[in-house]
Design a protein around this motif. Sequence first.
Motif, PDB file in Angstrom:
ATOM      1  N   GLU A 171       0.823  -1.212   0.000  1.00 12.58           N
ATOM      2  CA  GLU A 171       0.000   0.000   0.000  1.00 12.58           C
ATOM      3  C   GLU A 171       0.851   1.253   0.000  1.00 12.58           C
ATOM      4  O   GLU A 171       0.542   2.227  -0.677  1.00 12.58           O
ATOM      5  N   THR A 172       1.962   1.244   0.746  1.00  7.66           N
ATOM      6  CA  THR A 172       2.766   2.458   0.853  1.00  7.66           C
ATOM      7  C   THR A 172       3.565   2.733  -0.413  1.00  7.66           C
ATOM      8  O   THR A 172       4.116   3.813  -0.569  1.00  7.66           O
ATOM      9  N   THR A 173       3.658   1.768  -1.337  1.00  6.16           N
ATOM     10  CA  THR A 173       4.418   1.972  -2.561  1.00  6.16           C
ATOM     11  C   THR A 173       3.539   2.464  -3.711  1.00  6.16           C
ATOM     12  O   THR A 173       4.047   2.738  -4.786  1.00  6.16           O
ATOM     13  N   VAL A 174       2.240   2.548  -3.496  1.00 12.00           N
ATOM     14  CA  VAL A 174       1.330   2.973  -4.555  1.00 12.00           C
ATOM     15  C   VAL A 174       1.500   4.461  -4.833  1.00 12.00           C
ATOM     16  O   VAL A 174       1.475   5.287  -3.920  1.00 12.00           O
ATOM     17  N   ASP A 175       1.669   4.811  -6.106  1.00 12.35           N
ATOM     18  CA  ASP A 175       1.701   6.207  -6.521  1.00 12.35           C
ATOM     19  C   ASP A 175       0.265   6.655  -6.760  1.00 12.35           C
ATOM     20  O   ASP A 175      -0.386   6.242  -7.722  1.00 12.35           O
ATOM     21  N   ARG A 176      -0.234   7.503  -5.854  1.00 11.81           N
ATOM     22  CA  ARG A 176      -1.638   7.929  -5.950  1.00 11.81           C
ATOM     23  C   ARG A 176      -1.813   9.236  -6.700  1.00 11.81           C
ATOM     24  O   ARG A 176      -2.908   9.787  -6.726  1.00 11.81           O
ATOM     25  N   THR A 177      -0.791   9.737  -7.323  1.00  8.48           N
ATOM     26  CA  THR A 177      -0.858  11.075  -7.911  1.00  8.48           C
ATOM     27  C   THR A 177      -1.421  11.102  -9.321  1.00  8.48           C
ATOM     28  O   THR A 177      -1.806  12.164  -9.810  1.00  8.48           O
ATOM     29  N   THR A 178      -1.465   9.953  -9.983  1.00  8.22           N
ATOM     30  CA  THR A 178      -1.958   9.946 -11.352  1.00  8.22           C
ATOM     31  C   THR A 178      -2.499   8.574 -11.707  1.00  8.22           C
ATOM     32  O   THR A 178      -2.071   7.560 -11.155  1.00  8.22           O
ATOM     33  N   MET A 179      -3.452   8.525 -12.625  1.00 12.07           N
ATOM     34  CA  MET A 179      -4.034   7.272 -13.063  1.00 12.07           C
ATOM     35  C   MET A 179      -3.296   6.759 -14.285  1.00 12.07           C
ATOM     36  O   MET A 179      -3.108   7.492 -15.263  1.00 12.07           O
ATOM     37  N   ASP A 180      -2.895   5.507 -14.232  1.00 16.50           N
ATOM     38  CA  ASP A 180      -2.268   4.835 -15.364  1.00 16.50           C
ATOM     39  C   ASP A 180      -3.237   3.751 -15.844  1.00 16.50           C
ATOM     40  O   ASP A 180      -3.315   2.677 -15.236  1.00 16.50           O
ATOM     41  N   PRO A 181      -3.981   3.999 -16.924  1.00 20.03           N
ATOM     42  CA  PRO A 181      -4.969   3.007 -17.369  1.00 20.03           C
ATOM     43  C   PRO A 181      -4.366   1.636 -17.646  1.00 20.03           C
ATOM     44  O   PRO A 181      -5.055   0.621 -17.502  1.00 20.03           O
ATOM     45  N   ALA A 182      -3.106   1.599 -18.023  1.00 23.83           N
ATOM     46  CA  ALA A 182      -2.478   0.317 -18.338  1.00 23.83           C
ATOM     47  C   ALA A 182      -2.401  -0.594 -17.115  1.00 23.83           C
ATOM     48  O   ALA A 182      -2.312  -1.816 -17.248  1.00 23.83           O
ATOM     49  N   LYS A 183      -2.439  -0.007 -15.910  1.00 29.18           N
ATOM     50  CA  LYS A 183      -2.362  -0.784 -14.681  1.00 29.18           C
ATOM     51  C   LYS A 183      -3.729  -1.210 -14.165  1.00 29.18           C
ATOM     52  O   LYS A 183      -3.817  -1.904 -13.153  1.00 29.18           O
ATOM     53  N   LEU A 184      -4.784  -0.789 -14.854  1.00 31.93           N
ATOM     54  CA  LEU A 184      -6.141  -1.074 -14.397  1.00 31.93           C
ATOM     55  C   LEU A 184      -6.795  -2.135 -15.267  1.00 31.93           C
ATOM     56  O   LEU A 184      -6.627  -2.148 -16.489  1.00 31.93           O
ATOM     57  N   LYS A 185      -7.574  -2.995 -14.641  1.00 34.18           N
ATOM     58  CA  LYS A 185      -8.314  -4.016 -15.372  1.00 34.18           C
ATOM     59  C   LYS A 185      -9.520  -3.421 -16.089  1.00 34.18           C
ATOM     60  O   LYS A 185      -9.925  -3.903 -17.155  1.00 34.18           O
ATOM     61  N   ALA A 186     -10.124  -2.408 -15.477  1.00 36.93           N
ATOM     62  CA  ALA A 186     -11.324  -1.793 -16.034  1.00 36.93           C
ATOM     63  C   ALA A 186     -11.527  -0.438 -15.378  1.00 36.93           C
ATOM     64  O   ALA A 186     -10.909  -0.126 -14.354  1.00 36.93           O
ATOM     65  N   ILE A 187     -12.389   0.379 -15.988  1.00 40.35           N
ATOM     66  CA  ILE A 187     -12.751   1.677 -15.428  1.00 40.35           C
ATOM     67  C   ILE A 187     -14.267   1.734 -15.302  1.00 40.35           C
ATOM     68  O   ILE A 187     -14.993   1.645 -16.292  1.00 40.35           O
ATOM     69  N   ASP A 188     -14.722   1.873 -14.073  1.00 44.81           N
ATOM     70  CA  ASP A 188     -16.143   1.969 -13.750  1.00 44.81           C
ATOM     71  C   ASP A 188     -16.536   3.442 -13.845  1.00 44.81           C
ATOM     72  O   ASP A 188     -16.091   4.264 -13.046  1.00 44.81           O
ATOM     73  N   VAL A 189     -17.382   3.778 -14.812  1.00 40.31           N
ATOM     74  CA  VAL A 189     -17.688   5.188 -15.066  1.00 40.31           C
ATOM     75  C   VAL A 189     -18.897   5.691 -14.285  1.00 40.31           C
ATOM     76  O   VAL A 189     -19.336   6.829 -14.500  1.00 40.31           O
ATOM     77  N   HIS A 190     -19.424   4.874 -13.332  1.00 40.85           N
ATOM     78  CA  HIS A 190     -20.639   5.308 -12.642  1.00 40.85           C
ATOM     79  C   HIS A 190     -20.605   4.851 -11.182  1.00 40.85           C
ATOM     80  O   HIS A 190     -21.128   3.783 -10.827  1.00 40.85           O
ATOM     81  N   VAL A 191     -20.009   5.678 -10.334  1.00 40.40           N
ATOM     82  CA  VAL A 191     -19.844   5.364  -8.923  1.00 40.40           C
ATOM     83  C   VAL A 191     -20.335   6.550  -8.094  1.00 40.40           C
ATOM     84  O   VAL A 191     -19.882   7.686  -8.302  1.00 40.40           O
ATOM     85  N   HIS A 192     -21.231   6.298  -7.154  1.00 37.53           N
ATOM     86  CA  HIS A 192     -21.835   7.370  -6.367  1.00 37.53           C
ATOM     87  C   HIS A 192     -21.069   7.657  -5.079  1.00 37.53           C
ATOM     88  O   HIS A 192     -20.587   6.742  -4.408  1.00 37.53           O
ATOM     89  N   VAL A 193     -21.005   8.936  -4.756  1.00 37.98           N
ATOM     90  CA  VAL A 193     -20.543   9.385  -3.439  1.00 37.98           C
ATOM     91  C   VAL A 193     -21.799   9.743  -2.656  1.00 37.98           C
ATOM     92  O   VAL A 193     -22.518  10.675  -3.033  1.00 37.98           O
ATOM     93  N   GLU A 194     -22.083   9.015  -1.576  1.00 36.55           N
ATOM     94  CA  GLU A 194     -23.362   9.168  -0.894  1.00 36.55           C
ATOM     95  C   GLU A 194     -23.252   9.792   0.487  1.00 36.55           C
ATOM     96  O   GLU A 194     -24.269  10.057   1.126  1.00 36.55           O
ATOM     97  N   THR A 195     -22.030  10.038   0.960  1.00 36.58           N
ATOM     98  CA  THR A 195     -21.866  10.660   2.275  1.00 36.58           C
ATOM     99  C   THR A 195     -20.556  11.433   2.324  1.00 36.58           C
ATOM    100  O   THR A 195     -19.618  11.129   1.587  1.00 36.58           O
ATOM    101  N   ASP A 196     -20.532  12.429   3.191  1.00 37.34           N
ATOM    102  CA  ASP A 196     -19.279  13.150   3.411  1.00 37.34           C
ATOM    103  C   ASP A 196     -18.467  12.539   4.545  1.00 37.34           C
ATOM    104  O   ASP A 196     -17.397  13.031   4.905  1.00 37.34           O
ATOM    105  N   GLY A 197     -19.000  11.445   5.120  1.00 40.44           N
ATOM    106  CA  GLY A 197     -18.302  10.788   6.214  1.00 40.44           C
ATOM    107  C   GLY A 197     -18.539  11.412   7.568  1.00 40.44           C
ATOM    108  O   GLY A 197     -18.035  10.930   8.587  1.00 40.44           O
ATOM    109  N   ASN A 198     -19.319  12.498   7.588  1.00 37.84           N
ATOM    110  CA  ASN A 198     -19.596  13.203   8.845  1.00 37.84           C
ATOM    111  C   ASN A 198     -21.088  13.228   9.170  1.00 37.84           C
ATOM    112  O   ASN A 198     -21.560  14.136   9.847  1.00 37.84           O
ATOM    113  N   GLY A 199     -21.819  12.257   8.643  1.00 39.61           N
ATOM    114  CA  GLY A 199     -23.236  12.148   8.960  1.00 39.61           C
ATOM    115  C   GLY A 199     -24.171  12.815   7.970  1.00 39.61           C
ATOM    116  O   GLY A 199     -25.386  12.757   8.149  1.00 39.61           O
ATOM    117  N   HIS A 200     -23.619  13.466   6.936  1.00 43.22           N
ATOM    118  CA  HIS A 200     -24.480  14.087   5.927  1.00 43.22           C
ATOM    119  C   HIS A 200     -24.494  13.213   4.680  1.00 43.22           C
ATOM    120  O   HIS A 200     -23.450  12.775   4.197  1.00 43.22           O
TER     121      HIS A 200
END
Length: 301
Positions: A4-33
């Motif tokens: 986990e600590t070696t993952v570069d989170r700064t940019t997406m490399d499509p070649a490293k991904l199996k698929a791209i899900d284009v429809h994902v919901h954010v349903e909370t801010d994590g603070n009860g809203h």
Amino acid sequence: MTAETTVDRTTMDPAKLKAIDVHVHVETDGNGHFSLPNAYLAASAHHFGSEHRAPTLADTADYYRQRDLGAVVFTVDIESSTGHPALSQENIAQVAADNADVLIPFASVDPAKGVAGARRFRTLVTEHGMRGLKFHPSIQNFAPDDGSAYPLLEVAQELGVPAVFHTGQTGIGAGMPGGGGIKLALSNPMLLDEVAVTFPGLKIVMAHPSFPWQDEALAVAMHKPNVHIDLSGWSPKYFPPQLVRYANSLLQDKVLFGSDYPLITPDRWLSDFERLDIKPHVRPKIYKDNAVALLGLGEGQ
């Protein structure tokens, strides 16, 4: 040192991904809203026969990273039609930036906010890194072709970012008196034909198999080169046969993998899609290649 600590989170490399899900919901801010009023959440959970699940966006990033999947994430701003405050767009953008190896954020601005909303959307793209625009006409109570969203769409076309429109029936409000005031006809995909004519340079995505207007959606996507379809919200085993037929042939370059997470998990969607009779050269297009082209990934990100 963990993986986990070696993952570069700064940019997406499509070649490293199996698929791209284009429809994902954010349903909370994590603070009860939450993104929806409580009555809608309860009705939706009852309609789909499951408890309401609302992972934080950071948890969603971890979930997708563990599966080598990318995700386009968004909430829906329904403040004008319901009085319910929207989730913080800036917070979504920041968490997505912190997890850019797997997350691509889209903004949502209620069309009722007019020119001020369009200015806000421009800022969300140019200063906060949002990469697209999400609408749900039935919940936001506007018709895509009535002009109310045009100030937003003008900005999207100018900046070259896609606009996603919910199409077809929705489980939100199902079973509530009057369907919770939600009008299904506002999400008829034929209303997007006018939008595609008015904004020929705008990349439009019709979200979901468009029950009960599947043939209309296929007709618009066939006729208008700037219109695409995402396959979210349904398990693939329930896809209408004509949708499978066109996705496998004439629309193979315009159809996109989408799950509707957390309502439907990508694990379930991908497992069920494997059972469809899809041509071998078409599968990678639907899983990832069409999304890479739509989102301009690999073009300087």
